[in-house]
Design a protein around this motif. Structure first.
Motif, mmCIF file in Angstrom:
data_model
loop_
_atom_site.group_PDB
_atom_site.id
_atom_site.type_symbol
_atom_site.label_atom_id
_atom_site.label_comp_id
_atom_site.label_asym_id
_atom_site.label_seq_id
_atom_site.Cartn_x
_atom_site.Cartn_y
_atom_site.Cartn_z
ATOM 1 N N ARG A 1 0.826 -1.222 0.000
ATOM 2 C CA ARG A 1 0.000 0.000 0.000
ATOM 3 C C ARG A 1 0.851 1.259 0.000
ATOM 4 N N LEU A 2 1.930 1.250 0.774
ATOM 5 C CA LEU A 2 2.804 2.416 0.828
ATOM 6 C C LEU A 2 3.522 2.610 -0.502
ATOM 7 N N VAL A 3 3.995 1.530 -1.099
ATOM 8 C CA VAL A 3 4.672 1.629 -2.395
ATOM 9 C C VAL A 3 3.720 2.172 -3.454
ATOM 10 N N LEU A 4 2.530 1.627 -3.534
ATOM 11 C CA LEU A 4 1.566 2.093 -4.537
ATOM 12 C C LEU A 4 1.151 3.546 -4.288
ATOM 13 N N THR A 5 0.944 3.919 -3.037
ATOM 14 C CA THR A 5 0.584 5.298 -2.716
ATOM 15 C C THR A 5 1.710 6.249 -3.107
ATOM 16 N N ALA A 6 2.946 5.896 -2.770
ATOM 17 C CA ALA A 6 4.095 6.744 -3.104
ATOM 18 C C ALA A 6 4.250 6.873 -4.615
ATOM 19 N N LEU A 7 4.109 5.762 -5.327
ATOM 20 C CA LEU A 7 4.249 5.806 -6.784
ATOM 21 C C LEU A 7 3.139 6.621 -7.438
ATOM 22 N N VAL A 8 1.924 6.474 -6.971
ATOM 23 C CA VAL A 8 0.812 7.241 -7.539
ATOM 24 C C VAL A 8 0.999 8.728 -7.231
ATOM 25 N N ALA A 9 1.459 9.060 -6.019
ATOM 26 C CA ALA A 9 1.728 10.464 -5.691
ATOM 27 C C ALA A 9 2.794 11.036 -6.614
ATOM 28 N N TYR A 10 3.863 10.273 -6.854
ATOM 29 C CA TYR A 10 4.916 10.733 -7.752
ATOM 30 C C TYR A 10 4.381 10.857 -9.177
ATOM 31 N N LEU A 11 3.549 9.921 -9.587
ATOM 32 C CA LEU A 11 2.951 9.954 -10.924
ATOM 33 C C LEU A 11 2.084 11.195 -11.111
ATOM 34 N N VAL A 12 1.274 11.536 -10.119
ATOM 35 C CA VAL A 12 0.438 12.745 -10.189
ATOM 36 C C VAL A 12 1.324 13.981 -10.342
ATOM 37 N N SER A 13 2.380 14.059 -9.549
ATOM 38 C CA SER A 13 3.299 15.186 -9.645
ATOM 39 C C SER A 13 3.956 15.246 -11.022
ATOM 40 N N LEU B 149 8.082 5.840 -16.080
ATOM 41 C CA LEU B 149 8.683 4.948 -15.079
ATOM 42 C C LEU B 149 7.735 4.647 -13.920
ATOM 43 N N PRO B 150 7.163 5.653 -13.235
ATOM 44 C CA PRO B 150 6.247 5.296 -12.148
ATOM 45 C C PRO B 150 4.977 4.611 -12.648
ATOM 46 N N ALA B 151 4.520 4.940 -13.861
ATOM 47 C CA ALA B 151 3.337 4.270 -14.404
ATOM 48 C C ALA B 151 3.619 2.779 -14.599
ATOM 49 N N VAL B 152 4.783 2.460 -15.135
ATOM 50 C CA VAL B 152 5.159 1.050 -15.321
ATOM 51 C C VAL B 152 5.313 0.366 -13.969
ATOM 52 N N LEU B 153 5.924 1.040 -13.010
ATOM 53 C CA LEU B 153 6.092 0.447 -11.679
ATOM 54 C C LEU B 153 4.756 0.217 -10.987
ATOM 55 N N VAL B 154 3.807 1.137 -11.144
ATOM 56 C CA VAL B 154 2.468 0.931 -10.581
ATOM 57 C C VAL B 154 1.829 -0.302 -11.225
ATOM 58 N N TRP B 155 1.954 -0.425 -12.533
ATOM 59 C CA TRP B 155 1.385 -1.579 -13.241
ATOM 60 C C TRP B 155 2.035 -2.877 -12.764
ATOM 61 N N LEU B 156 3.356 -2.882 -12.639
ATOM 62 C CA LEU B 156 4.057 -4.091 -12.185
ATOM 63 C C LEU B 156 3.715 -4.426 -10.737
ATOM 64 N N ALA B 157 3.526 -3.401 -9.928
ATOM 65 C CA ALA B 157 3.237 -3.610 -8.509
ATOM 66 C C ALA B 157 1.785 -3.993 -8.248
ATOM 67 N N SER B 158 0.949 -3.853 -9.233
ATOM 68 C CA SER B 158 -0.484 -4.047 -8.995
ATOM 69 C C SER B 158 -0.851 -5.462 -8.549
ATOM 70 N N ASN B 159 -0.049 -6.479 -8.904
ATOM 71 C CA ASN B 159 -0.388 -7.829 -8.452
ATOM 72 C C ASN B 159 0.150 -8.130 -7.062
ATOM 73 N N GLY B 160 1.109 -7.351 -6.570
ATOM 74 C CA GLY B 160 1.562 -7.456 -5.194
ATOM 75 C C GLY B 160 2.525 -8.575 -4.874
ATOM 76 N N THR B 161 2.979 -9.357 -5.826
ATOM 77 C CA THR B 161 3.835 -10.506 -5.508
ATOM 78 C C THR B 161 5.220 -10.119 -5.001
ATOM 79 N N ALA B 162 5.670 -8.920 -5.258
ATOM 80 C CA ALA B 162 7.015 -8.505 -4.840
ATOM 81 C C ALA B 162 7.034 -7.844 -3.468
ATOM 82 N N PHE B 163 5.910 -7.806 -2.778
ATOM 83 C CA PHE B 163 5.819 -7.026 -1.550
ATOM 84 C C PHE B 163 5.685 -7.879 -0.314
ATOM 85 N N ARG B 164 6.167 -7.311 0.781
ATOM 86 C CA ARG B 164 5.963 -7.904 2.097
ATOM 87 C C ARG B 164 4.589 -7.483 2.586
ATOM 88 N N GLU B 165 3.899 -8.414 3.155
ATOM 89 C CA GLU B 165 2.635 -8.068 3.797
ATOM 90 C C GLU B 165 2.943 -7.594 5.208
#
Length: 127
Positions: free
Chosen positions: A55-67, A100-116
């Motif tokens: 959630r933090l990674v996606l929020t940070a990436l989306v914030a950077y993407l908006v900027s 770059l952040p758009a691609v990272l958001v897309w790659l992160a969307s399935n969540g397999t690379a993240f710690r719960e």
């Protein structure tokens, strides 16, 4: 983070950059605010990287993407003072800052690379 530090510590040097100074007048307050906001976003991005919590990674990436998108859109409307080559290079740079952040958001969307949360870094869900 480098951009934010540059603007906060040396706003006049940042202003002399041709892609910035073509939009006068110089406003130290505005630059200091922008530098501070850039540093704040860098803190959130670094926290996301350190924790790799989805959630933090996606929020940070989306914030950077908006900027990045708003930055690109502004400069796309104000290219007239730049040469064609400089404008093309600038738009490519700003486009990469969106892509770059758009691609990272897309790659992160399935969540397999993240710690719960609470998983102790194993990549799995807590027991």
């Amino acid at each position: 983070m480098v951009l934010g530090l540059w603007i906060v510590l040396l706003p006049e040097l940042f202003w002399k950059w041709p892609w910035v100074s073509h939009l006068p007048p110089y406003n130290e307050h505005l630059l200091q605010d922008f530098g501070g906001a850039s540093l704040a976003l860098a803190v959130v991005l670094c926290a996301a990287l350190a924790t790799m919590e989805r959630r933090l990674v996606l929020t940070a990436l989306v914030a950077y993407l908006v900027s990045s998108v708003t930055h690109l859109l502004f400069h796309a409307r104000h290219l007239e003072p730049l040469s064609a080559g400089s404008a093309a290079g600038f738009m490519a740079l700003l486009g990469a800052a969106v892509l770059l952040p758009a691609v990272l958001v897309w790659l992160a969307s399935n969540g397999t690379a993240f710690r719960e949360p609470g998983s102790a870094g194993t990549g799995g869900r807590p027991g």
